[in-house]
Write a protein that holds these residues in place. Structure first.
Motif, short mmCIF file in Angstrom:
data_model
loop_
_atom_site.label_atom_id
_atom_site.label_comp_id
_atom_site.label_asym_id
_atom_site.label_seq_id
_atom_site.Cartn_x
_atom_site.Cartn_y
_atom_site.Cartn_z
N LEU A 196 -25.12 -45.92 -42.87
CA LEU A 196 -24.40 -47.02 -42.25
C LEU A 196 -22.95 -47.09 -42.70
CD1 LEU A 196 -27.20 -49.71 -42.42
CD2 LEU A 196 -26.21 -48.75 -40.34
N GLY A 197 -22.63 -46.46 -43.83
CA GLY A 197 -21.25 -46.45 -44.29
C GLY A 197 -20.41 -45.32 -43.72
N LEU A 198 -20.98 -44.52 -42.83
CA LEU A 198 -20.23 -43.42 -42.21
C LEU A 198 -19.19 -43.98 -41.26
CD1 LEU A 198 -20.17 -40.25 -41.83
CD2 LEU A 198 -21.63 -40.64 -39.82
N ASP A 199 -17.92 -43.68 -41.53
CA ASP A 199 -16.89 -44.21 -40.63
C ASP A 199 -16.60 -43.21 -39.51
OD1 ASP A 199 -14.74 -42.33 -41.38
OD2 ASP A 199 -14.57 -43.48 -43.23
N PRO A 200 -15.99 -43.65 -38.41
CA PRO A 200 -15.78 -42.78 -37.25
C PRO A 200 -14.98 -41.52 -37.57
CG PRO A 200 -15.45 -45.06 -36.62
CD PRO A 200 -15.60 -45.06 -38.11
N GLU A 201 -14.00 -41.61 -38.44
CA GLU A 201 -13.22 -40.42 -38.79
C GLU A 201 -14.07 -39.38 -39.49
OE1 GLU A 201 -9.74 -41.36 -40.99
OE2 GLU A 201 -8.80 -42.49 -39.35
N ASP A 202 -14.92 -39.83 -40.42
CA ASP A 202 -15.81 -38.90 -41.09
C ASP A 202 -16.81 -38.28 -40.12
OD1 ASP A 202 -14.66 -39.06 -43.58
OD2 ASP A 202 -16.04 -40.57 -44.34
N GLN A 203 -17.33 -39.08 -39.20
CA GLN A 203 -18.27 -38.53 -38.23
C GLN A 203 -17.58 -37.50 -37.34
OE1 GLN A 203 -20.30 -41.25 -35.56
NE2 GLN A 203 -21.89 -39.74 -35.15
N GLU A 204 -16.37 -37.77 -36.93
CA GLU A 204 -15.63 -36.81 -36.13
C GLU A 204 -15.41 -35.51 -36.90
OE1 GLU A 204 -14.00 -34.76 -33.28
OE2 GLU A 204 -14.90 -36.75 -32.98
N TYR A 205 -15.16 -35.63 -38.20
CA TYR A 205 -14.99 -34.44 -39.04
C TYR A 205 -16.29 -33.63 -39.10
CZ TYR A 205 -14.19 -31.62 -43.25
OH TYR A 205 -14.07 -30.58 -44.15
N VAL A 206 -17.42 -34.32 -39.23
CA VAL A 206 -18.71 -33.62 -39.25
C VAL A 206 -18.94 -32.91 -37.92
CG1 VAL A 206 -21.21 -33.93 -39.40
CG2 VAL A 206 -19.71 -35.24 -40.92
N ALA A 208 -29.42 -51.80 -36.74
CA ALA A 208 -30.06 -50.84 -35.84
C ALA A 208 -29.10 -50.39 -34.74
CB ALA A 208 -31.32 -51.46 -35.22
N GLY A 209 -28.29 -51.33 -34.25
CA GLY A 209 -27.31 -50.97 -33.22
C GLY A 209 -26.28 -49.98 -33.73
N ARG A 210 -25.85 -50.14 -34.97
CA ARG A 210 -24.88 -49.20 -35.54
C ARG A 210 -25.50 -47.82 -35.73
NH1 ARG A 210 -22.76 -51.77 -40.81
NH2 ARG A 210 -21.52 -49.85 -40.86
N LYS A 211 -26.77 -47.78 -36.14
CA LYS A 211 -27.45 -46.49 -36.26
C LYS A 211 -27.51 -45.78 -34.90
CE LYS A 211 -29.19 -45.47 -40.41
NZ LYS A 211 -29.04 -44.15 -41.07
N ARG A 212 -27.82 -46.55 -33.88
CA ARG A 212 -27.90 -45.95 -32.54
C ARG A 212 -26.53 -45.44 -32.09
NH1 ARG A 212 -32.17 -50.07 -31.43
NH2 ARG A 212 -34.06 -48.83 -31.05
N THR A 213 -25.48 -46.16 -32.43
CA THR A 213 -24.13 -45.70 -32.06
C THR A 213 -23.82 -44.37 -32.73
OG1 THR A 213 -23.33 -47.95 -31.70
CG2 THR A 213 -21.68 -46.27 -32.18
N ILE A 214 -24.15 -44.26 -34.01
CA ILE A 214 -23.93 -43.00 -34.73
C ILE A 214 -24.72 -41.88 -34.07
CG2 ILE A 214 -24.36 -41.80 -36.91
CD1 ILE A 214 -23.78 -44.49 -38.33
N GLY A 215 -26.00 -42.14 -33.78
CA GLY A 215 -26.84 -41.11 -33.19
C GLY A 215 -26.39 -40.69 -31.81
N ARG A 216 -26.02 -41.66 -30.99
CA ARG A 216 -25.57 -41.34 -29.64
C ARG A 216 -24.25 -40.56 -29.65
NH1 ARG A 216 -27.80 -43.90 -25.22
NH2 ARG A 216 -29.52 -45.33 -25.66
N THR A 217 -23.39 -40.88 -30.60
CA THR A 217 -22.11 -40.15 -30.71
C THR A 217 -22.38 -38.69 -31.05
OG1 THR A 217 -20.93 -42.15 -31.38
CG2 THR A 217 -19.91 -40.02 -31.92
N TYR A 218 -23.25 -38.46 -32.02
CA TYR A 218 -23.62 -37.07 -32.35
C TYR A 218 -24.23 -36.38 -31.13
CZ TYR A 218 -23.06 -37.10 -37.49
OH TYR A 218 -22.57 -37.12 -38.78
#
Length: 374
Positions: free
Chosen positions: A352-362, A248-258
């Motif tokens: 959950l498998g989304l890595d930071p580089e891919d998220q930055e690309y999105v 859940a913490g990792r999901k929140r990190t992804i969401g907050r970054t977006y």
């Protein structure tokens, strides 16, 4: 070209080892001890007394509607902005589906929305926590108790989410979860029913297992389903459930970054990070194209697809579904907010498998498109 799928599960070595141990034990069917262990852990994590594992979230809904005795002559209030399984379970039991509109701020139904659609025939309501955030539940639950309504809680998209410090899935008479591959805890396919009622739990166990009679195995006084979960599925879920707070913490990190990266962009809107009652667990990260934007949703989806970024659109409203309209058990009415969100909403890769580089690309892909059209 980089490819970023909309959902990327993150299975680890302990998940694989758990499944291999199950295979080596020979207990691979629903009779394996892993199923009961998974049920117990899931119930404990959600503050419930009983867990009943089934083959899917859809199966969970079918079983629960039947176990609660809902059927012809009963009306069931269900948020319209949700997957068709929620409405299908109601109409399949012969009850009348009454879709309910949602709030434009957090995309969930409110007590006002439920009240607006209630009639003397209303016997139950379904809470559906949408996309990782829940509504303000206390007023809804208070009204349901005053009105003597049964409450089914679909927390499939809210595992790991707390409402005022209490886990989603611990409210209502019965709760259901999907454990599909894109959920926070996954068994590939699978579902879970939670309740504090031993009678309801017993009925759900019977219905998921063809209503076999304990004393006379192949004699059936009711019709049920084969909705059993295998031991291999349960074995896959057990290690993930033990690390639920981390997931859940990792999901929140992804969401907050977006949210931090996209919130200042013109023409896009998103659900809040927090509300007075909950902190978004971001099952998915949803965006809305503003009504006055110089582009529409299909244009941004096409642009992201051209860059290898996977997306999904929001659900279509239950009240708009031809398959439900054809049942003759749908009390349909125009629902303005649901229809608007359905037409303008989409979500970005957030597995959950989304890595930071891919998220930055999105993020970069979204920003460059919006800026080019602004």
């Amino acid at each position: 070209m980089r490819s970023v799928p909309v959902n990327t599960p993150d299975l680890r070595e302990d998940d694989r080892r758990s499944v291999l141990e199950c295979l080596e034990s020979g207990w691979i069917s629903s009779e394996g001890p892993q199923v009961a262990r998974f049920e117990s852990l899931f119930a404990e994590a959600s503050g419930r007394a009983h867990g009943v594992a089934v083959s899917s979230g859809t199966a969970a809904l079918d079983v629960v509607v039947r176990a609660l005795g809902l059927g012809p002559g009963d009306e069931v209030l269900v948020p319209s902005l949700t997957i068709i399984s929620c409405g299908q379970a109601v109409t399949a039991a012969g009850a009348t589906l009454v879709p309910v509109d949602c709030d434009p701020s957090d995309w969930n139904a409110t007590v006002k929305n439920f009240r607006a659609r209630a009639t003397p025939k209303t016997r139950a309501l379904m809470l559906v926590h949408l996309y990782g955030l829940c509504a303000d539940l206390d007023p809804i639950l208070d009204w349901a108790r005053e009105s003597r309504l049964l409450v089914i809680e679909d927390a499939s998209q809210a595992l790991g989410l707390d409402y005022r410090g209490r886990p989603c899935g611990s409210f209502g008479d019965v709760s259901v979860f999907s454990l599909y591959a894109n959920k926070l805890v996954t068994t590939g396919e699978g579902g879970m029913i939670l309740t504090d009622s031993p009678q309801v739990a017993t009925e759900c166990r019977s219905l998921r297992n063809l209503c076999f009679q304990p004393e006379r195995r192949f004699w059936h006084e009711e019709l049920g389903w084969n909705y059993r979960m295998t031991a291999m599925q349960a074995a896959l879920g057990i290690p993930q459930l033990r690390r639920l707070p981390e997931l859940a913490g990792r999901k929140r990190t992804i969401g907050r970054t977006y949210h931090a990266s996209l919130t200042r962009l013109p023409h896009l809107r998103m659900a809040p990070v927090t509300t007075p009652v909950a902190e978004n667990v971001y099952w998915v990260f949803g965006l809305l194209v503003a009504e006055d934007a110089p582009f529409d949703r299909e244009e941004i989806l096409a642009a992201l697809a051209a860059r290898g970024v996977g997306t999904r659109t929001f659900f279509h409203g239950l009240h708009q579904q031809p398959a439900l309209q054809n049942t003759g058990l749908l009390d349909a009415a125009p629902l303005q907010v649901t229809e608007s969100l359905s037409e303008r909403g989409f979500y970005l890769p957030s597995g959950l498998g989304l890595d930071p580089e891919d998220q930055e690309y999105v993020i970069r892909s979204v920003v460059e498109f919006v800026e080019s059209r602004s």
